[in-house]
Motif scaffolding. Structure first.
Motif, PDB file in Angstrom:
ATOM      1  N   VAL A  53       0.827  -1.209   0.000  1.00 31.00           N
ATOM      2  CA  VAL A  53       0.000   0.000   0.000  1.00 31.00           C
ATOM      3  C   VAL A  53       0.860   1.257   0.000  1.00 31.00           C
ATOM      4  O   VAL A  53       0.595   2.213  -0.751  1.00 31.00           O
ATOM      5  CB  VAL A  53      -0.962  -0.009   1.204  1.00 31.00           C
ATOM      6  CG1 VAL A  53      -1.739   1.308   1.287  1.00 31.00           C
ATOM      7  CG2 VAL A  53      -1.941  -1.179   1.097  1.00 31.00           C
ATOM      8  N   ILE A  54       1.907   1.283   0.825  1.00 26.89           N
ATOM      9  CA  ILE A  54       2.758   2.476   0.883  1.00 26.89           C
ATOM     10  C   ILE A  54       3.524   2.671  -0.423  1.00 26.89           C
ATOM     11  O   ILE A  54       3.794   3.809  -0.829  1.00 26.89           O
ATOM     12  CB  ILE A  54       3.723   2.410   2.076  1.00 26.89           C
ATOM     13  CG1 ILE A  54       2.936   2.368   3.384  1.00 26.89           C
ATOM     14  CG2 ILE A  54       4.678   3.598   2.080  1.00 26.89           C
ATOM     15  CD1 ILE A  54       2.021   3.556   3.606  1.00 26.89           C
ATOM     16  N   SER A  55       3.872   1.582  -1.117  1.00 22.90           N
ATOM     17  CA  SER A  55       4.499   1.721  -2.438  1.00 22.90           C
ATOM     18  C   SER A  55       3.594   2.493  -3.376  1.00 22.90           C
ATOM     19  O   SER A  55       4.036   3.398  -4.110  1.00 22.90           O
ATOM     20  CB  SER A  55       4.798   0.343  -3.035  1.00 22.90           C
ATOM     21  OG  SER A  55       5.787  -0.339  -2.317  1.00 22.90           O
ATOM     22  N   ALA A  56       2.312   2.130  -3.361  1.00 21.71           N
ATOM     23  CA  ALA A  56       1.356   2.811  -4.229  1.00 21.71           C
ATOM     24  C   ALA A  56       1.184   4.273  -3.825  1.00 21.71           C
ATOM     25  O   ALA A  56       1.136   5.170  -4.675  1.00 21.71           O
ATOM     26  CB  ALA A  56       0.014   2.086  -4.173  1.00 21.71           C
ATOM     27  N   VAL A  57       1.099   4.511  -2.525  1.00 20.71           N
ATOM     28  CA  VAL A  57       0.938   5.885  -2.037  1.00 20.71           C
ATOM     29  C   VAL A  57       2.160   6.731  -2.400  1.00 20.71           C
ATOM     30  O   VAL A  57       2.034   7.880  -2.861  1.00 20.71           O
ATOM     31  CB  VAL A  57       0.712   5.886  -0.515  1.00 20.71           C
ATOM     32  CG1 VAL A  57       0.794   7.301   0.048  1.00 20.71           C
ATOM     33  CG2 VAL A  57      -0.644   5.268  -0.177  1.00 20.71           C
ATOM     34  N   ALA A  58       3.352   6.188  -2.201  1.00 23.53           N
ATOM     35  CA  ALA A  58       4.575   6.932  -2.502  1.00 23.53           C
ATOM     36  C   ALA A  58       4.707   7.199  -3.992  1.00 23.53           C
ATOM     37  O   ALA A  58       5.202   8.258  -4.408  1.00 23.53           O
ATOM     38  CB  ALA A  58       5.798   6.162  -1.998  1.00 23.53           C
ATOM     39  N   VAL A 100      -8.096   5.002  -0.691  1.00 30.65           N
ATOM     40  CA  VAL A 100      -6.828   5.478  -1.252  1.00 30.65           C
ATOM     41  C   VAL A 100      -6.768   5.181  -2.752  1.00 30.65           C
ATOM     42  O   VAL A 100      -6.381   6.026  -3.565  1.00 30.65           O
ATOM     43  CB  VAL A 100      -5.636   4.838  -0.521  1.00 30.65           C
ATOM     44  CG1 VAL A 100      -4.340   5.025  -1.306  1.00 30.65           C
ATOM     45  CG2 VAL A 100      -5.476   5.443   0.868  1.00 30.65           C
ATOM     46  N   ALA A 101      -7.162   3.968  -3.132  1.00 32.49           N
ATOM     47  CA  ALA A 101      -7.140   3.583  -4.551  1.00 32.49           C
ATOM     48  C   ALA A 101      -8.100   4.445  -5.372  1.00 32.49           C
ATOM     49  O   ALA A 101      -7.764   4.901  -6.473  1.00 32.49           O
ATOM     50  CB  ALA A 101      -7.498   2.104  -4.694  1.00 32.49           C
ATOM     51  N   ILE A 102      -9.302   4.688  -4.841  1.00 33.77           N
ATOM     52  CA  ILE A 102     -10.272   5.526  -5.558  1.00 33.77           C
ATOM     53  C   ILE A 102      -9.735   6.945  -5.732  1.00 33.77           C
ATOM     54  O   ILE A 102      -9.853   7.551  -6.807  1.00 33.77           O
ATOM     55  CB  ILE A 102     -11.619   5.540  -4.806  1.00 33.77           C
ATOM     56  CG1 ILE A 102     -12.268   4.148  -4.856  1.00 33.77           C
ATOM     57  CG2 ILE A 102     -12.563   6.592  -5.400  1.00 33.77           C
ATOM     58  CD1 ILE A 102     -13.512   4.037  -3.997  1.00 33.77           C
ATOM     59  N   CYS A 139      -2.324  -0.629  -5.071  1.00 29.34           N
ATOM     60  CA  CYS A 139      -2.922  -0.437  -3.759  1.00 29.34           C
ATOM     61  C   CYS A 139      -4.015  -1.472  -3.500  1.00 29.34           C
ATOM     62  O   CYS A 139      -4.100  -2.058  -2.415  1.00 29.34           O
ATOM     63  CB  CYS A 139      -3.493   0.972  -3.665  1.00 29.34           C
ATOM     64  SG  CYS A 139      -3.981   1.465  -2.015  1.00 29.34           S
ATOM     65  N   LEU A 140      -4.846  -1.720  -4.491  1.00 32.20           N
ATOM     66  CA  LEU A 140      -5.909  -2.711  -4.327  1.00 32.20           C
ATOM     67  C   LEU A 140      -5.341  -4.114  -4.104  1.00 32.20           C
ATOM     68  O   LEU A 140      -5.971  -4.938  -3.439  1.00 32.20           O
ATOM     69  CB  LEU A 140      -6.828  -2.696  -5.550  1.00 32.20           C
ATOM     70  CG  LEU A 140      -7.717  -1.450  -5.679  1.00 32.20           C
ATOM     71  CD1 LEU A 140      -8.507  -1.489  -6.984  1.00 32.20           C
ATOM     72  CD2 LEU A 140      -8.668  -1.337  -4.493  1.00 32.20           C
ATOM     73  N   GLY A 141      -4.144  -4.369  -4.636  1.00 30.25           N
ATOM     74  CA  GLY A 141      -3.504  -5.652  -4.383  1.00 30.25           C
ATOM     75  C   GLY A 141      -3.189  -5.864  -2.912  1.00 30.25           C
ATOM     76  O   GLY A 141      -3.166  -6.994  -2.424  1.00 30.25           O
ATOM     77  N   GLY A 142      -2.968  -4.779  -2.198  1.00 21.70           N
ATOM     78  CA  GLY A 142      -2.708  -4.883  -0.765  1.00 21.70           C
ATOM     79  C   GLY A 142      -3.900  -5.352   0.034  1.00 21.70           C
ATOM     80  O   GLY A 142      -3.749  -5.815   1.173  1.00 21.70           O
TER      81      GLY A 142
END
Length: 400
Positions: A224-229, A289-291, A378-381
């Protein structure tokens, strides 16, 4: 020391807040700072990732060390290092000195794992969600005032007229204030009898990954943090290119995102956790977060962008304290610093991988692509959050 003493909790909040304001001030001006000394726009994201690379190394080191010698000495030393690194940034005039300042700052920022461990030391299971939410609110408020203050201090409407050195000097002064406050007002939170003994084996992140429940939680954090970063590293350049914003407006955009996060973490996270549980909040946070990320590429106006960032910020405010609380609950007192260090290391690794991935995707498919890819990652998380958090609680109960 009284557990969950309000004065101590509030002092820790102020320490983290001051430190994060200084960090937040750098965010909106750093891309312009780097380009001014000759760093190409495509390499800016890589330099942002250097900070997280330092944090990746520092988080498990400081967390584990604080289990042995206590939280306070670690906080004091790392705040000194952060002050020095920010002053180094003020005088950076080459890519090498710029990179060095970011790596040292990242190493010092690994002390966040120690701040989290300090919080868990002085709270009970009942008061911990609210205290962790308050700590998260310190982050959010740092991102409210930090970027806005950075944009105001930089001045000007473009990179050629902005005073970027003034921003770095002010950030260093704020870190120094956090150091003084820690020295004067924060007592030690981990008594000697609860520390990990010198003869005990060293607990590395690999040891924690051998536990199935913690492995799931740490993997979810990394994903999730990978996606956020990935999103955060591309946002400044996306906003500048697509919407034509400069450092000052970008500071206000980051401030808006931080305000939404603070409203959730400081206002309602404790009550939401009591009603729905940390696992459900973590899952909901990932979805939001993904949306929010997926809504950024179509944004053609600032109001449209702010709506997407609001959704993203609410999700982030639900996910971060929920997942950190679950990780803390899976640790014993003598290893809590190390476990939370592993958690911060997973976060930092995500912040290294995300910007590098974002840089490559942006160069191949444009500045909108990182946000779409980030939403998918993120959704993968969700797989790890939904599957493993119940197991973490049962394993902790069995081991206690």
């Amino acid at each position: 020391m009284p557990r969950s003493h309000p004065t101590i909790v509030f002092t820790l909040f102020l320490v983290v807040f001051l430190d994060l304001v200084g960090f937040g001030m750098i965010i909106p001006v750093f891309p312009f700072y780097a380009e001014r000394i000759g760093v190409s726009p495509s390499a800016v994201i890589f330099f942002i990732g250097l900070y997280s690379a330092g944090q990746l190394l520092g988080a498990p080191l400081w967390g584990s060390l604080s289990d042995r010698i206590g939280r306070r000495p670690v906080l004091l030393f790392t705040l000194v290092a952060n002050t020095v690194s920010t002053w180094l940034l003020a005088y950076a005039d080459t890519g090498l000195t710029l990179a060095l300042s970011r790596v040292v700052a990242g190493l010092a920022a690994g002390n966040i794992s120690t701040a989290y461990a300090y919080t868990t030391d002085i709270t009970t299971d009942a008061t911990r969600p609210k205290a962790l939410g308050l700590l998260g609110a310190a982050f959010g408020m740092g991102f409210i005032l930090g970027p806005a203050l950075g944009g105001l201090l930089a001045g000007g409407t473009d990179e050629n007229t902005a005073s970027l050195t003034r921003v770095a000097h002010t950030a260093a002064i704020l870190s120094l204030a956090a150091l003084v406050l820690t020295a004067l007002r924060l007592p030690e939170s981990l008594p000697p009898e609860k520390r990990r003994q010198p003869h005990a084996p060293r607990l590395s992140p690999a040891v924690f990954l051998s536990r199935p429940a913690l492995r799931g939680l740490l993997t979810a954090t990394f994903v999730v943090i990978s996606a956020v970063a990935l999103m955060q590293s591309a946002l400044a350049l996306f906003s500048a290119e697509r919407l034509g914003v400069g450092p000052r407006m970008l500071g206000w955009i980051y401030a808006f995102s931080g305000a939404v996060s603070v409203a959730v973490q400081a206002g309602v996270i404790g009550r939401l956790t009591a009603r729905f549980g940390a696992r459900r909040l973590a899952v909901t946070g990932v979805v939001l977060v993904a949306i929010g990320m997926a809504g950024i590429p179509p944004a053609s106006t600032i109001p449209f962008l702010l709506i997407s960032l609001a959704v993203f910020s609410i999700g982030s405010a639900l996910f971060n304290p929920s997942i950190s609380g679950l990780v803390a609950a899976a640790a014993q007192p003598h290893e809590r610093g190390g476990v939370l260090g592993a958690y911060q290391a997973a976060s930092s690794l995500g912040r290294v991988v995300g910007p590098v991935l974002g840089s490559g995707v942006a160069s191949l498919a444009g500045l909108g692509a990182p946000f779409v890819l980030g939403a998918a990652i993120c959704l993968g998380g969700l797989i790890f959050v939904a599957r493993d958090t119940r197991q973490a609680k049962s394993e902790t109960a069995a081991g206690s």
